[in-house]
Each structure stands twice: as C-alpha cells, then as structure tokens.
Design a protein around this motif. Sequence first.
Motif, PDB file in Angstrom:
ATOM      1  N   ASP A  36      45.411  39.939  43.382  1.00  0.00           N
ATOM      2  CA  ASP A  36      44.361  38.518  44.498  1.00  0.00           C
ATOM      3  C   ASP A  36      44.378  37.270  43.098  1.00  0.00           C
ATOM      4  O   ASP A  36      44.439  37.832  42.369  1.00  0.00           O
ATOM      5  N   MET A  37      44.627  36.226  43.210  1.00  0.00           N
ATOM      6  CA  MET A  37      44.663  35.659  41.766  1.00  0.00           C
ATOM      7  C   MET A  37      43.402  35.857  41.491  1.00  0.00           C
ATOM      8  O   MET A  37      43.143  35.396  40.439  1.00  0.00           O
ATOM      9  N   LYS A  38      42.460  35.910  42.004  1.00  0.00           N
ATOM     10  CA  LYS A  38      40.948  35.509  41.462  1.00  0.00           C
ATOM     11  C   LYS A  38      40.768  36.721  40.653  1.00  0.00           C
ATOM     12  O   LYS A  38      40.349  36.948  39.675  1.00  0.00           O
ATOM     13  N   ASP A  39      41.701  37.973  41.099  1.00  0.00           N
ATOM     14  CA  ASP A  39      41.365  38.928  40.402  1.00  0.00           C
ATOM     15  C   ASP A  39      42.058  38.987  39.048  1.00  0.00           C
ATOM     16  O   ASP A  39      41.543  39.447  37.920  1.00  0.00           O
ATOM     17  N   ILE A  40      43.908  38.281  39.210  1.00  0.00           N
ATOM     18  CA  ILE A  40      43.701  38.461  38.149  1.00  0.00           C
ATOM     19  C   ILE A  40      43.106  37.020  36.951  1.00  0.00           C
ATOM     20  O   ILE A  40      43.312  37.244  35.850  1.00  0.00           O
ATOM     21  N   SER A  41      42.931  36.437  37.521  1.00  0.00           N
ATOM     22  CA  SER A  41      42.114  34.517  36.865  1.00  0.00           C
ATOM     23  C   SER A  41      41.242  36.030  35.997  1.00  0.00           C
ATOM     24  O   SER A  41      40.324  35.513  34.910  1.00  0.00           O
TER      25      SER A  41
END
Length: 391
Positions: free
Chosen positions: A287-292
């Motif tokens: 998920d992009m939220k986790d990567i961010s």
Amino acid sequence: MSEENQDAEQMTKDETPQKQSRSPVVDALGAGVVESYQKLMTEFGIRDFSPLVRKLPPEKQHFLMTRGIIFGHTGMEPVIDTIIHGKKFGVMTGIKPSNSYHVGSLMTAMEVVHFQRLGGKVYFCIADYESYVVNNLSFTDAIDTAIDNIADLLALGLDLKNAYIYKQSSENLVKHYGLIFSAHVTMNELRGVYGEKPRLGYYNAALIQVADILLPQIIEGSMPTITPVGADQAPHARLTRDVVRRGVFKKKFNLPSFTYHRLIGGIDGTDKMSKRNPLSMFYLHEDMKDISYKIRNAYTGGRDTAKEQRRLGGRPEICRVFDLFKFMFEEDDDLLKEREQQCRSGELLCGPCKKQLIVKIEDYRADHLEKKESLFDQAKEIVLSLETPQA
Ligand code: SF4
C-alpha cells in the motif's frame, strides 16, 4: 592456448582459488551484508568494472554501470567483446520463489533485462529446490510466488522470445549436473564457502546452483555467459569458476563471468533490506500509505535542525533516500547530480526531498503494477506449464 584459457589461467592466479577459508568480509548465501567492498575485491579477485563500461557505446551503458552500482566483475572481458560485436551470449539469473521481488532485489532483474537488450539470451531459474531446502517450502506452495516473480520480470521488459524459464525441480539437466559436480567438490570447500549447515540439502542446493549458472552452456555449448549477482554472492561465484577449472569441465565450458552490484542498505539505516524488518524495505505491491510512512521515517544524511542543514549541507553519501534515487528512482544522471549538489549546499532539505521520492515511487509503482497486472496471466501460463513434483 586460446584466449579463453589464457583468461582462465590469469583468473586462477587472481582469484586464489586455493584459499577456501570463510570470508571475513562477506557472509555467503543470503546474509546480504558486505563489510568492505575493497576487501571483497581483493579477496575474491573481483576487478573494477568501470574500464569495461567505458568500452561500451553510451547507448549500451546502463545507469547501474555508470554510477558504480555494478562495481566489479570477474571475467567479463569476453562478454563485453561479444556485446560489441553483436554475437551470442547467455545471461543467467533466478530467484527463490519464497519472496516477491522487493525494491532491492528488483535491481538484479533490471540488470538482466538490460543485458538481454544488449543481445543476451536469458536463462531464468525458479529456484524451487533451494526454497524447498532452505525455506521448507513445498513445490506446490512455491508456485504462486514464482508466478509473481515472472510477472515482475515481464513488467520490467523481459522478452520471452529470447528467454528460457525453468524450475530446478523440472529441469533434469541441473539436477544431473549438480550430482556430477558433487563428485568434484569437497565438503571442506563447501563448508569454507557456506559455513557449517545443519542439513546436506543446503550443499546440494548450492551445487545445483553451480549447474544453473552453467545451464546456458550445457544446453547450447560453450559460450560467454554473464550472471549478475549482489556482492554477497562472491563466494558462490568463485566456487562455480573453480569447478569449471577442474578436469573435463575445463574443456566443456567457458569460465562463466559475473558482475557484482552493491547492496542497498535498509531504508531505516540498518545494514540491509530484510523482510524480517519491514521498515528496512518495501515491495512495489505494498500500500502506498505504508511505503510513504517508511520513506518519511527513512534514515538520511540530514542534520539535526533545518538551520544547521542550511549551514552545513546534507550528506548524500550516507543517506538512504539518496540511495533510492540513485539505485532505482532517478534515471537521469543530470537530475541526480543536481540533487546531490543541492543537498550538499544545504539548498535542499530532507522533508521536501523525501516528498519528491514518494512522488517518484508512486509513479514508478503505478506504471509497474499496471504492466504487471496485464502480464500476470502470461506469467501464470508459463509457470503452470512446468511440471511440479508432488513432494
Ligand atoms: S536532502 Fe535528501 S539527499 Fe540530502 S540528506 Fe536529506 S534526504 Fe538525503
């Protein structure tokens, strides 16, 4: 004596194959940490890759080569000549189907695709014997990850018309040659390279990997081959070249060539990216939220305060954010240099720099995942067409 054999003799001297004590600078087979690249080069006879890169015309160079990320090689001269003259060569690679490609391991796949574009035929090994032995993963359970790995490779641009994809468990030649090689390697050598292992299977898997590396030549006859590896695989590369120097193998095979790339450290500042430490790495499918979140908390070369950073500048040489730009997410050399200068001068601060990286990753990720999804069925068909043992 042919040029190849002269090369073999020279490399024999350079790589000091008689020495089989475990390397103090690298832990072979998966530890993924290199204490000193210079010591590693000396110990394993690895040569500087940059003079060979300069022989290639600019359009055949890759930023991984020109930025020194692929820093060394053993025996790459014949492959470079082959590339320059447009002749046939093999590119060997593979992955244990126990892991998805993460942002660090994708780099090897990028190298492989580049060498294929330069004319190499890719041999891709789904190392399911190794995952069976090392990860206790059944051959059936390895299938889904293998499909995922192949889909990543296709999304990166692998051309199936010039590739041979196989599983260790279904390719009899690697099993056969793994056994043949076992008659020419001592237990002391194996312990020297891999350390003391609890089960014989570890050593069997290593010898099958020697056969994997030689498979292009087993199938097509002797020819130059390249196997791109991380620096932590130097002991295994040396073992493979040592085996080829023995008895009948010397006449049958060209010495396989290797390139060695630097290992990208953990995003959180730890020595390596490890799936056991999720903050140290990310998968593109996360998920992009986790990567961010991981990027926002990345280890940087910034100073304690913005004021201090404006005064003293940042330190890109120790910064994981800069590493991610350099290893993967900034292809443009000029823009990378500009970022480095702005960082060092204090003009660029870590907050905006991290935000820019997140945007880059988001774009790259979206593009990659879209391609991967469209190629997933093709990957599935390839993997399911390969026989799977029941064990
Ligand atoms: S400005 Fe960017 S490159 Fe420089 S130390 Fe900060 S995060 Fe790293």
